[in-house]
Design a protein around this motif. Structure first.
Motif, mmCIF file in Angstrom:
data_model
loop_
_atom_site.group_PDB
_atom_site.id
_atom_site.type_symbol
_atom_site.label_atom_id
_atom_site.label_comp_id
_atom_site.label_asym_id
_atom_site.label_seq_id
_atom_site.Cartn_x
_atom_site.Cartn_y
_atom_site.Cartn_z
ATOM 1 N N ASN A 138 0.793 -1.217 0.000
ATOM 2 C CA ASN A 138 0.000 0.000 0.000
ATOM 3 C C ASN A 138 0.825 1.266 0.000
ATOM 4 O OD1 ASN A 138 -2.416 -1.376 0.000
ATOM 5 N ND2 ASN A 138 -2.471 -1.533 2.238
ATOM 6 N N THR A 139 2.100 1.158 0.277
ATOM 7 C CA THR A 139 2.943 2.351 0.306
ATOM 8 C C THR A 139 4.281 2.029 -0.312
ATOM 9 O OG1 THR A 139 3.821 1.799 2.476
ATOM 10 C CG2 THR A 139 1.887 3.219 2.438
ATOM 11 N N SER A 140 4.924 3.051 -0.835
ATOM 12 C CA SER A 140 6.243 2.837 -1.405
ATOM 13 C C SER A 140 7.294 2.676 -0.325
ATOM 14 C CB SER A 140 6.608 3.994 -2.327
ATOM 15 O OG SER A 140 6.526 5.205 -1.626
ATOM 16 N N ARG A 141 7.057 3.277 0.846
ATOM 17 C CA ARG A 141 7.980 3.086 1.959
ATOM 18 C C ARG A 141 7.332 3.584 3.241
ATOM 19 N NH1 ARG A 141 14.287 4.473 1.981
ATOM 20 N NH2 ARG A 141 13.962 3.688 -0.107
ATOM 21 N N LYS A 142 7.468 2.814 4.310
ATOM 22 C CA LYS A 142 7.090 3.299 5.632
ATOM 23 C C LYS A 142 8.293 3.136 6.540
ATOM 24 C CE LYS A 142 2.107 2.652 6.042
ATOM 25 N NZ LYS A 142 1.755 1.675 5.028
ATOM 26 N N CYS A 158 5.070 10.989 12.869
ATOM 27 C CA CYS A 158 4.433 10.073 11.932
ATOM 28 C C CYS A 158 5.171 10.138 10.607
ATOM 29 C CB CYS A 158 2.976 10.463 11.728
ATOM 30 S SG CYS A 158 2.172 9.478 10.464
ATOM 31 N N LEU A 159 5.613 9.020 10.110
ATOM 32 C CA LEU A 159 6.344 8.985 8.848
ATOM 33 C C LEU A 159 5.566 8.193 7.810
ATOM 34 C CD1 LEU A 159 9.982 8.428 10.091
ATOM 35 C CD2 LEU A 159 8.863 10.536 9.438
ATOM 36 N N ASP A 172 25.979 23.246 -1.810
ATOM 37 C CA ASP A 172 26.581 22.296 -0.869
ATOM 38 C C ASP A 172 26.438 20.890 -1.436
ATOM 39 O OD1 ASP A 172 27.435 20.738 1.315
ATOM 40 O OD2 ASP A 172 26.780 22.291 2.724
ATOM 41 N N GLU A 173 27.341 20.547 -2.325
ATOM 42 C CA GLU A 173 27.261 19.264 -3.021
ATOM 43 C C GLU A 173 27.370 18.093 -2.048
ATOM 44 O OE1 GLU A 173 29.173 17.065 -6.965
ATOM 45 O OE2 GLU A 173 30.166 18.804 -6.068
ATOM 46 N N MET A 174 28.119 18.275 -0.972
ATOM 47 C CA MET A 174 28.289 17.171 -0.031
ATOM 48 C C MET A 174 26.954 16.790 0.617
ATOM 49 S SD MET A 174 30.912 16.844 3.210
ATOM 50 C CE MET A 174 32.319 17.081 2.106
ATOM 51 N N VAL A 175 26.176 17.789 1.034
ATOM 52 C CA VAL A 175 24.861 17.521 1.618
ATOM 53 C C VAL A 175 23.951 16.869 0.585
ATOM 54 C CG1 VAL A 175 22.737 18.630 2.459
ATOM 55 C CG2 VAL A 175 24.957 19.290 3.406
ATOM 56 N N HIS A 176 23.972 17.396 -0.623
ATOM 57 C CA HIS A 176 23.124 16.871 -1.689
ATOM 58 C C HIS A 176 23.447 15.404 -1.986
ATOM 59 C CE1 HIS A 176 20.710 16.869 -5.318
ATOM 60 N NE2 HIS A 176 21.753 16.467 -6.019
ATOM 61 N N VAL A 177 24.704 15.089 -2.119
ATOM 62 C CA VAL A 177 25.121 13.714 -2.412
ATOM 63 C C VAL A 177 24.796 12.798 -1.238
ATOM 64 C CG1 VAL A 177 27.131 12.238 -2.818
ATOM 65 C CG2 VAL A 177 26.896 14.403 -4.062
ATOM 66 N N HIS A 178 24.955 13.307 -0.023
ATOM 67 C CA HIS A 178 24.658 12.503 1.171
ATOM 68 C C HIS A 178 23.192 12.074 1.181
ATOM 69 C CE1 HIS A 178 25.393 11.106 5.278
ATOM 70 N NE2 HIS A 178 24.234 11.678 5.627
ATOM 71 N N MET A 179 22.305 12.985 0.843
ATOM 72 C CA MET A 179 20.878 12.635 0.830
ATOM 73 C C MET A 179 20.568 11.690 -0.323
ATOM 74 S SD MET A 179 18.769 15.892 2.264
ATOM 75 C CE MET A 179 19.171 17.037 0.943
ATOM 76 N N GLN A 180 21.220 11.883 -1.444
ATOM 77 C CA GLN A 180 21.041 10.943 -2.550
ATOM 78 C C GLN A 180 21.507 9.543 -2.163
ATOM 79 O OE1 GLN A 180 23.156 12.803 -5.855
ATOM 80 N NE2 GLN A 180 21.205 13.223 -6.869
ATOM 81 N N ARG A 210 23.362 8.449 9.194
ATOM 82 C CA ARG A 210 23.895 7.463 8.250
ATOM 83 C C ARG A 210 22.841 6.475 7.768
ATOM 84 N NH1 ARG A 210 28.654 9.260 6.165
ATOM 85 N NH2 ARG A 210 29.825 10.338 7.818
ATOM 86 N N ASP A 211 21.573 6.838 7.856
ATOM 87 C CA ASP A 211 20.545 5.984 7.267
ATOM 88 C C ASP A 211 19.325 6.831 6.923
ATOM 89 O OD1 ASP A 211 18.935 6.300 9.610
ATOM 90 O OD2 ASP A 211 19.955 4.602 10.543
ATOM 91 N N PHE A 212 18.464 6.250 6.119
ATOM 92 C CA PHE A 212 17.277 6.944 5.638
ATOM 93 C C PHE A 212 16.386 7.387 6.792
ATOM 94 C CE2 PHE A 212 12.808 6.806 4.487
ATOM 95 C CZ PHE A 212 12.750 7.618 3.359
ATOM 96 N N GLN A 213 16.153 6.467 7.717
ATOM 97 C CA GLN A 213 15.251 6.746 8.832
ATOM 98 C C GLN A 213 15.744 7.925 9.663
ATOM 99 O OE1 GLN A 213 14.222 3.387 11.289
ATOM 100 N NE2 GLN A 213 14.150 4.651 13.134
ATOM 101 N N GLY A 214 17.021 7.911 10.002
ATOM 102 C CA GLY A 214 17.565 9.001 10.818
ATOM 103 C C GLY A 214 17.477 10.349 10.119
ATOM 104 N N LEU A 215 17.742 10.368 8.825
ATOM 105 C CA LEU A 215 17.662 11.611 8.063
ATOM 106 C C LEU A 215 16.243 12.149 8.028
ATOM 107 C CD1 LEU A 215 20.111 10.822 5.133
ATOM 108 C CD2 LEU A 215 20.261 12.808 6.651
ATOM 109 N N MET A 216 15.261 11.269 7.818
ATOM 110 C CA MET A 216 13.883 11.717 7.743
ATOM 111 C C MET A 216 13.389 12.243 9.083
ATOM 112 S SD MET A 216 12.913 11.737 4.702
ATOM 113 C CE MET A 216 11.364 12.388 5.282
ATOM 114 N N ILE A 217 13.736 11.580 10.147
ATOM 115 C CA ILE A 217 13.314 12.042 11.472
ATOM 116 C C ILE A 217 13.944 13.395 11.779
ATOM 117 C CG2 ILE A 217 13.502 11.571 13.947
ATOM 118 C CD1 ILE A 217 13.225 8.597 13.257
#
Length: 450
Positions: free
Chosen positions: A40-44, A53-54, A333-341, A405-412
């Protein structure tokens, strides 16, 4: 709040927030894996003990174009009573405090007064000089709006903020003699709309609009007692309903409710001297309250005139701005951009709300009011300059972003940036950096795009 189930553009209540569906935040590693595989979702993303709530969401107008690949995350829009088990106790505690004879203690995040000038300190010589300059500009028979903008860019003293906002928004004319007649005419016009349209809120073709407004209003700044007063909520409902039916191209969209609050607070300040968080608006004269309501409506309308494509079908203005933010950050800030990618964080997942709510969900209301001083003074402040403020705001947290260093931590992190103690000083630094970015990139397309 509505979501788009991946592959299905039909409207569905948020899986994480709807009553009866339970809260996904209590899950552990096993639940996290199961949720990511949900059809039902692409990612939770689940996080034990984290009050955010994510769940995947979008406004219903976006779903048609984004379903199937949507990964936009939400917080703040949710009713805390239906999501967080411990929030009910907090809300009950707040109600108990309001019933006591003494004033409740307002959390720092909910205090409206400027943090750097809290209480009633003596005005410094510099502040007194600035106030005097504003009064000199405002005292003339024809206000020099360009000079007023220059003064306002660095912040507007509370004493003259109401009249200054009305002038800079285009609500009031520069000619002093015409102001009173303009106010009377516009206020009468607004209440004419009320008499003409407001009774139609229960008509079949307006029911959905009014119902959504009615749901959203109690969620607007829920920690501030001022906005939980029935009379204030009724004012907001009228303002938003009248705006929605007069702008059928967009109608009401979740998030517009936030944009009323700075105007309302500033125009209440015009009539009181005490703190506004606990102020009982019913103590104001009826005519005064009507004036505040009408003035808030017209100034919000002026703001939305410049960014209405943020709220039309599929919200193309927001999508363009989010894309522009991604391109801008990749250059500054290419470093931030690449980190999120690297960790698959897409800008739409956090910056959609930044554009939709003009950072109001990321900053305390006192900071929003200070920010809007500059937005009113800056050409296309709420549309064009806001992009550079968002870029500066993101890069402001580069250390914290790079530490995750992970998706979850960045989103929170990106959905709960620690700004609750911010005041004028932090906002001023943010604006200065945004101005530097604008100067460097706005007129340099080769710098802006790859």
């Amino acid at each position: 709040m509505l979501i788009c189930k991946c592959g299905n553009s039909s409207r569905a209540w948020c899986l994480c927030c709807a009553v009866g569906n339970g809260c996904l935040l209590s899950g552990g590693a096993g639940d996290k894996k199961a949720a990511r595989s949900s059809p039902n979702t692409s990612r939770k993303v689940l996080a034990t003990g984290v009050r955010v709530c994510l769940c995947v969401f979008a406004f219903d107008q976006v779903c048609v174009h984004l379903c199937g690949c949507l990964r936009v995350y939400c917080s703040q829009y949710l009713s805390p009573l239906s999501v967080y088990p411990d929030a009910a106790g907090e809300r009950a505690s707040l109600h108990r405090q309001q019933s006591l004879p003494h004033r409740p203690t307002i959390p720092m995040v909910a205090r409206i007064a400027d943090q750097n000038t809290s209480g009633t300190p003596a005005m410094t010589e510099r502040e007194a000089s600035r106030l005097d300059k504003f009064r000199q500009v405002l005292a003339g028979p024809n206000t020099d709006l360009e000079e007023l903008r220059k003064l306002s860019w660095s912040g507007i003293p509370r004493q003259v903020r109401p009249i200054t906002w009305k002038l800079l928004s285009g609500y009031l004319p520069a000619n002093t003699e015409r102001r009173e007649s303009t106010l009377q005419r516009k206020r009468q016009e607004y209440f004419g709309f009320i008499e003409q349209y407001y009774d139609s809120r229960n008509d079949e073709h307006h029911q959905d609009t009014y119902r959504q407004i009615h749901i959203d209003i109690p969620r607007t700044n829920p920690l501030i007692p001022l906005f939980q007063q029935a009379s204030v909520q009724e004012i907001f409902e009228r303002i938003l309903f009248i705006w929605a039916i007069r702008h059928p191209a967009s109608g009401y969209v979740q998030g517009i409710n936030d944009l009323v609050t700075p105007f309302f607070v500033v125009y209440v300040f015009e009539y009181i001297k005490e703190e506004v968080e606990n102020f009982d608006v019913s103590s104001l004269q009826e005519e005064t309250l009507r004036n505040i309501e009408a003035d808030s409506f017209w100034c919000m309308s002026k703001l939305l005139d410049g960014i209405q494509d943020n709220y039309t079908f599929a919200q193309p203005g927001i999508q363009r701005k989010v894309k522009a933010l991604e391109e801008l950050v990749s250059r500054i800030d290419e470093m931030v951009h690449v980190h999120m990618q690297q960790y698959e964080v897409e800008y739409l997942q956090f910056a959609f709300r930044w554009m939709n709510n003009l950072l109001m969900r990321e900053l305390p209301l006192r900071c929003t009011i200070r920010l809007w001083d500059t937005y009113q003074a800056e050409p296309e402040g709420f549309s064009h300059f806001h992009l550079y403020v968002c870029a500066a705001f993101l890069v402001r947290w580069r250390k914290e972003i790079l530490d995750e260093r992970d998706f979850q931590g960045l989103m929170i992190l990106l959905q709960n940036l620690p700004t609750m103690h911010w005041g004028n000083e932090e906002v001023s630094v943010l604006l200065a950096e945004a101005y530097r970015l604008k100067f460097a990139f706005a007129d340099a397309p080769n710098h802006y795009k790859r």
